[in-house]
Design a protein around this motif. Structure first.
Motif, PDB file in Angstrom:
ATOM      1  N   LYS A  72      15.665   5.714  -4.407  1.00  0.00           N
ATOM      2  CA  LYS A  72      15.703   4.079  -4.295  1.00  0.00           C
ATOM      3  C   LYS A  72      14.788   3.866  -2.987  1.00  0.00           C
ATOM      4  CE  LYS A  72      20.263   3.029  -6.426  1.00  0.00           C
ATOM      5  NZ  LYS A  72      21.419   2.604  -6.140  1.00  0.00           N
ATOM      6  N   GLU A  73      15.191   4.384  -1.872  1.00  0.00           N
ATOM      7  CA  GLU A  73      14.476   4.369  -0.711  1.00  0.00           C
ATOM      8  C   GLU A  73      12.711   4.504  -0.981  1.00  0.00           C
ATOM      9  OE1 GLU A  73      16.094   6.806   2.243  1.00  0.00           O
ATOM     10  OE2 GLU A  73      17.795   5.729   2.584  1.00  0.00           O
ATOM     11  N   LEU A  74      12.448   5.635  -1.595  1.00  0.00           N
ATOM     12  CA  LEU A  74      11.053   6.050  -2.167  1.00  0.00           C
ATOM     13  C   LEU A  74      10.526   4.929  -2.666  1.00  0.00           C
ATOM     14  CD1 LEU A  74      11.070   9.787  -2.052  1.00  0.00           C
ATOM     15  CD2 LEU A  74      10.388   8.584  -0.236  1.00  0.00           C
ATOM     16  N   LYS A  75      11.185   4.554  -3.885  1.00  0.00           N
ATOM     17  CA  LYS A  75      10.690   3.465  -4.602  1.00  0.00           C
ATOM     18  C   LYS A  75      10.376   2.127  -3.912  1.00  0.00           C
ATOM     19  CE  LYS A  75      11.990   5.484  -9.244  1.00  0.00           C
ATOM     20  NZ  LYS A  75      12.704   5.243 -10.639  1.00  0.00           N
ATOM     21  N   THR A  76      11.390   1.832  -3.121  1.00  0.00           N
ATOM     22  CA  THR A  76      10.945   0.594  -2.281  1.00  0.00           C
ATOM     23  C   THR A  76       9.998   0.643  -1.407  1.00  0.00           C
ATOM     24  OG1 THR A  76      13.399   0.144  -2.298  1.00  0.00           O
ATOM     25  CG2 THR A  76      11.991  -1.001  -0.518  1.00  0.00           C
ATOM     26  N   TYR A  77       9.712   1.739  -0.788  1.00  0.00           N
ATOM     27  CA  TYR A  77       8.408   2.125  -0.013  1.00  0.00           C
ATOM     28  C   TYR A  77       7.232   1.982  -0.994  1.00  0.00           C
ATOM     29  CZ  TYR A  77       5.176   4.167   3.542  1.00  0.00           C
ATOM     30  OH  TYR A  77       4.353   4.340   4.378  1.00  0.00           O
ATOM     31  N   GLU A  78       7.296   2.545  -2.171  1.00  0.00           N
ATOM     32  CA  GLU A  78       6.140   2.597  -3.043  1.00  0.00           C
ATOM     33  C   GLU A  78       5.763   1.327  -3.369  1.00  0.00           C
ATOM     34  OE1 GLU A  78       5.130   5.242  -7.048  1.00  0.00           O
ATOM     35  OE2 GLU A  78       7.049   4.028  -7.022  1.00  0.00           O
ATOM     36  N   LYS A  79       6.691   0.558  -3.730  1.00  0.00           N
ATOM     37  CA  LYS A  79       6.340  -0.967  -3.973  1.00  0.00           C
ATOM     38  C   LYS A  79       5.552  -1.683  -2.762  1.00  0.00           C
ATOM     39  CE  LYS A  79       8.398  -5.432  -5.459  1.00  0.00           C
ATOM     40  NZ  LYS A  79       7.623  -6.152  -4.734  1.00  0.00           N
ATOM     41  N   THR A  80       5.987  -1.524  -1.631  1.00  0.00           N
ATOM     42  CA  THR A  80       5.606  -2.108  -0.214  1.00  0.00           C
ATOM     43  C   THR A  80       3.975  -1.524  -0.093  1.00  0.00           C
ATOM     44  OG1 THR A  80       7.645  -1.921   0.746  1.00  0.00           O
ATOM     45  CG2 THR A  80       5.700  -2.089   2.090  1.00  0.00           C
ATOM     46  N   LEU A  81       3.613  -0.378  -0.362  1.00  0.00           N
ATOM     47  CA  LEU A  81       2.276   0.297  -0.456  1.00  0.00           C
ATOM     48  C   LEU A  81       1.407  -0.298  -1.708  1.00  0.00           C
ATOM     49  CD1 LEU A  81       2.964   4.144   0.368  1.00  0.00           C
ATOM     50  CD2 LEU A  81       2.138   2.305   2.109  1.00  0.00           C
ATOM     51  N   ASN A  82       2.035  -0.459  -2.768  1.00  0.00           N
ATOM     52  CA  ASN A  82       1.319  -1.019  -3.829  1.00  0.00           C
ATOM     53  C   ASN A  82       0.905  -2.424  -3.469  1.00  0.00           C
ATOM     54  OD1 ASN A  82       1.040   1.078  -5.787  1.00  0.00           O
ATOM     55  ND2 ASN A  82       3.338   0.943  -6.358  1.00  0.00           N
ATOM     56  N   ASP A  83       2.034  -3.316  -2.784  1.00  0.00           N
ATOM     57  CA  ASP A  83       1.818  -4.656  -2.467  1.00  0.00           C
ATOM     58  C   ASP A  83       0.497  -4.582  -1.542  1.00  0.00           C
ATOM     59  OD1 ASP A  83       3.504  -5.497  -4.165  1.00  0.00           O
ATOM     60  OD2 ASP A  83       5.126  -5.770  -2.681  1.00  0.00           O
ATOM     61  N   GLU A  84       0.796  -3.745  -0.614  1.00  0.00           N
ATOM     62  CA  GLU A  84      -0.418  -3.645   0.518  1.00  0.00           C
ATOM     63  C   GLU A  84      -2.055  -3.390  -0.020  1.00  0.00           C
ATOM     64  OE1 GLU A  84      -1.544  -3.856   4.566  1.00  0.00           O
ATOM     65  OE2 GLU A  84       0.220  -4.479   3.608  1.00  0.00           O
ATOM     66  N   LEU A  85      -1.880  -2.381  -0.998  1.00  0.00           N
ATOM     67  CA  LEU A  85      -3.158  -2.124  -1.685  1.00  0.00           C
ATOM     68  C   LEU A  85      -3.737  -3.044  -2.389  1.00  0.00           C
ATOM     69  CD1 LEU A  85      -5.164   0.343  -2.208  1.00  0.00           C
ATOM     70  CD2 LEU A  85      -3.448   0.662  -4.232  1.00  0.00           C
ATOM     71  N   SER A  86      -2.671  -4.064  -3.054  1.00  0.00           N
ATOM     72  CA  SER A  86      -3.262  -5.140  -3.900  1.00  0.00           C
ATOM     73  C   SER A  86      -3.883  -6.223  -2.962  1.00  0.00           C
ATOM     74  CB  SER A  86      -2.262  -5.746  -4.529  1.00  0.00           C
ATOM     75  OG  SER A  86      -1.501  -5.174  -5.395  1.00  0.00           O
ATOM     76  N   ARG A  87      -3.342  -6.395  -1.643  1.00  0.00           N
ATOM     77  CA  ARG A  87      -4.070  -7.236  -0.610  1.00  0.00           C
ATOM     78  C   ARG A  87      -5.431  -6.664  -0.170  1.00  0.00           C
ATOM     79  NH1 ARG A  87       1.338  -7.831   1.026  1.00  0.00           N
ATOM     80  NH2 ARG A  87       1.342  -6.074   2.416  1.00  0.00           N
ATOM     81  N   PHE A  88      -5.544  -5.466   0.009  1.00  0.00           N
ATOM     82  CA  PHE A  88      -6.809  -4.916   0.336  1.00  0.00           C
ATOM     83  C   PHE A  88      -7.652  -4.998  -0.639  1.00  0.00           C
ATOM     84  CE2 PHE A  88      -4.645  -2.156   3.504  1.00  0.00           C
ATOM     85  CZ  PHE A  88      -5.414  -2.754   4.806  1.00  0.00           C
ATOM     86  N   ASN A  89      -7.420  -5.120  -1.789  1.00  0.00           N
ATOM     87  CA  ASN A  89      -8.330  -5.170  -3.154  1.00  0.00           C
ATOM     88  C   ASN A  89      -8.792  -6.705  -3.199  1.00  0.00           C
ATOM     89  OD1 ASN A  89      -8.342  -2.369  -3.939  1.00  0.00           O
ATOM     90  ND2 ASN A  89      -6.688  -2.974  -5.367  1.00  0.00           N
ATOM     91  N   ARG A  90      -8.047  -7.368  -2.793  1.00  0.00           N
ATOM     92  CA  ARG A  90      -8.191  -9.110  -2.944  1.00  0.00           C
ATOM     93  C   ARG A  90      -9.306  -9.242  -1.741  1.00  0.00           C
ATOM     94  NH1 ARG A  90      -2.755  -9.616  -4.113  1.00  0.00           N
ATOM     95  NH2 ARG A  90      -2.185 -10.110  -2.165  1.00  0.00           N
ATOM     96  N   ALA A  91      -8.977  -8.657  -0.710  1.00  0.00           N
ATOM     97  CA  ALA A  91      -9.891  -8.865   0.464  1.00  0.00           C
ATOM     98  C   ALA A  91     -11.212  -8.351   0.104  1.00  0.00           C
ATOM     99  CB  ALA A  91      -9.296  -8.050   1.739  1.00  0.00           C
ATOM    100  N   THR A  92     -11.448  -7.190  -0.466  1.00  0.00           N
ATOM    101  CA  THR A  92     -12.394  -6.601  -0.669  1.00  0.00           C
ATOM    102  C   THR A  92     -13.600  -7.483  -1.698  1.00  0.00           C
ATOM    103  OG1 THR A  92     -11.767  -4.307  -0.321  1.00  0.00           O
ATOM    104  CG2 THR A  92     -13.812  -4.446  -1.727  1.00  0.00           C
TER     105      THR A  92
END
Length: 628
Positions: A298-318
């Motif tokens: 559960k902890e790792l999947k929560t962290y995985e979601k946080t990283l995916n959200d961060e990656l999405s923000r970087f893609n939008r910025a690019t």
């Protein structure tokens, strides 16, 4: 040091309509003289209302006057200070207020103001039984004022509508003893004594219920009358012996029965038991491991979601950078004029004239975003591997749990089969012994509960003992605080001053008083007056009744001149209308007031005041006379 004295300089009711709507008084004796219904009593009732009456004006005096006037005010003196006090019953929100120099005071606030200015200490006094379950009220200025104002309709007792405890407390205030008698320690003592009485009552009720219920519940021959700790202990010993005897018989039957079982060696009970305990422990350990792995996933999947959200923000910025990089500045942001594209040479910015450094994607910010995205993707890859490994562990643990459950079920089946065979072959004697043991166990449990209830009674005793210790300490402190309250001496002081007045009344005509000597008896919670060792209300009648009451007011007023005493110095007396009925009596009763005139002229009485209203006091020398 004697307390401060109070006297009234003037009183007026407003709006004024005639000369009788204001009165001016002086220090010393003031006499208001007039026929029946001239308004003397009404004036004094309005003065009484002015001094903090907590009722409405309709109850204090005539309703016609309530309609006619808006309020009443007075100029008063307390010590060296001058104040204006006012009641205004027609101003919204002011009906229950007393204004002091324009500042509104509630009834309680005005009472405290007057007591503080007169240097009378604030005390709380039980209005009745001090041990009653209620909070002690403050001894108010109105309680004191009852001894300062003798109303026209209140001539059946020295102070009307005041219980003996409060009456005694006011007199103790005049003698500067109330603060020590009704100290904070005394209030705490009474509180502790009330707590003690309450706990004793609770203990009595609890013990009574316990005894009645327990005797009926236990039904033990050794406790047929009452439950005691010793009787309870004896009953438990007897019951324990019976239990041992029955268990001994049961074990003998079981040994005999086991010896006759053909399959008694088929199953080793100890081995089966050990196997079951071992399997249960292993099962518990696996379940804990699974829970830990589930929580980690559960902890790792929560962290995985946080990283995916961060990656999405970087893609939008690019994407945004790529789109915006093609936009050119066509107009000046300062003047909004068009910027010529050929103003500068190639690779030079049209706006600032500086050299351009290539596409935005290859700039430093673009490189930073690219690096961050790469880092996040690497972390996501590692997370995926960890989650996959944990999921695999969980599947393996689930498999092991199922295997253990199967093994555990096999061992439990062995035990149940043997128990079933054993029970089928048990003789009826063992069942009867089990029933008897169950009955003994239930009775032992009842005895244990009764024993616990007896310990609760001991808790009551412990609380009572603690309160007794505190009560002893408080009683000692109270004796140290008030060792000098000599009630006999205080009673003698009042008696002497009352008899001094009667002597003065008799000085020019000894026939006026032949009834005997007045004796005052002051205690902490009572005040009585005797006439020739009888209740004064029984012995004295007619004019003698008035003389004794005037003697009391003379006595308390005379306390004003003594340094060790503390009477406020103001006395208002309204004689009843039937005191002098015939015109030829006018002035004939002046002898009743002459002692007051002489008293007010003595040293230490310069700022005291007596205001008297009546029909029979015309031409009284030494008094300020106001004729209605």
């Amino acid at each position: 040091m004697a307390g401060k004295h109070l006297w009234i300089e003037s009183v007026e009711r407003f709006p004024e309509s005639d000369a009788n709507d204001s009165l001016v008084f002086v220090e010393g004796v003031n006499v208001i003289v007039g026929d029946l219904n001239a308004g003397k009593t009404t004036w004094l009732q309005m003065v009484d209302f002015l001094f903090g009456d907590n009722g409405g004006p309709e109850q204090a005096f005539d309703e016609e006057l309530v309609k006619k006037y808006e309020g009443i005010k007075a100029t008063i003196h307390i010590g060296e200070k001058e104040y204006t006090i006012e009641r205004n019953w027609k101003t919204p929100g002011a009906k229950t207020k007393t204004f002091v120099d324009g500042e509104p005071h509630s009834v309680k606030e005005f009472s405290r103001f007057m007591l503080e200015e007169l240097e009378i200490p604030l005390v709380t006094v039980p209005s009745g039984n001090p041990y009653a379950d209620r909070t002690w009220p403050e001894l108010s200025f109105r309680d004191v004022f009852r001894h300062m104002y003798k109303q026209e309709r209140m001539w059946s007792d020295v102070v009307e509508k005041q219980n003996e405890v409060v009456r005694s407390a006011v007199l103790l205030q005049f003698f500067k003893k109330a603060k020590s008698v009704y100290s904070d320690e005394y209030g705490e003592l009474v509180s502790k004594q009330k707590q003690r009485d309450k706990i004793e009552a609770q203990k009595a009720v609890y013990s009574n219920i316990l005894q009645n219920v327990a005797v009926e519940l236990v039904k033990d021959p050794g406790m047929s009358v009452a439950i005691t700790a010793d009787s309870l202990g004896n009953s438990k010993k007897i019951l324990e012996e019976k239990i041992k005897e029955v268990e001994k018989k049961k074990n003998a039957w079981l040994e005999k029965h086991t010896a006759n079982l053909e399959d008694k060696k088929l199953v080793d009970f100890d081995t089966v038991g050990k196997n079951i305990r071992k399997l249960m422990n292993q099962l518990d350990a696996l379940i804990r491991d699974k829970m830990e792995n589930d929580n980690r996933v559960k902890e790792l999947k929560t962290y995985e979601k946080t990283l995916n959200d961060e990656l999405s923000r970087f893609n939008r910025a690019t994407d945004a950078a790529r789109v915006l990089s093609d936009l050119k500045i066509t107009h000046c942001p300062a003047c909004d004029q068009e910027v010529p594209q050929n103003r500068h040479v190639q690779n030079i910015c049209n706006l600032c004239g500086q050299e351009e450094h290539g596409d935005a994607d290859v700039g430093s910010s673009g490189k930073r975003i690219f690096f961050e995205k790469a880092q996040i993707k690497e972390e996501l890859k590692e997370l995926g591997l960890q989650i996959k490994e944990l999921d695999s562990n969980i599947i393996s643990i689930d498999s092991k749990i199922e295997d253990l459950k199967g093994s555990l079920n096999t061992e439990q089946m062995k035990l149940r089969n043997v128990e079933a065979l054993s029970v089928i072959g048990l003789p009826p004697e063992i069942a009867a012994l089990d029933m008897k043991l169950g009955s003994f166990a239930e009775k032992m449990e009842q005895l244990m509960r009764v024993g616990s209830s007896l310990k609760e009674r001991e808790r009551y005793d412990s609380d009572i003992e603690k309160l007794d210790e505190q009560i002893v300490v408080l009683e000692k402190e109270i004796k140290e605080l008030a060792p000098n309250v000599n009630y006999s001496e205080l009673s003698d002081t009042l008696s002497d001053k009352m008899n001094t007045y009667i002597n003065a009344v008799n000085i020019d005509d000894i026939s006026r008083w032949k009834t005997g000597r007045v004796t005052a008896n002051l205690k902490r919670d009572s005040f009585k007056m005797l006439l020739d060792n009888q209740a004064w209300t029984v012995k004295a009648g007619g004019t003698k009744n008035y003389v004794i009451q005037l003697a009391y007011h003379y006595a308390v007023l005379s306390l004003s001149k003594e340094e060790e005493f503390d009477f406020p110095g103001l006395l208002i007396i309204d004689f009843p209308p039937h005191f002098a009925k015939a015109d030829d009596l006018k002035g004939s009763e002046n002898y009743l007031l002459r002692p007051f005139i002489e008293l007010c002229s003595e040293r230490g009485m310069s700022d005291t005041q007596v205001i008297v209203a009546g029909r029979a006091f015309e031409g009284l020398k030494g008094a300020n006379t106001i004729v209605f």
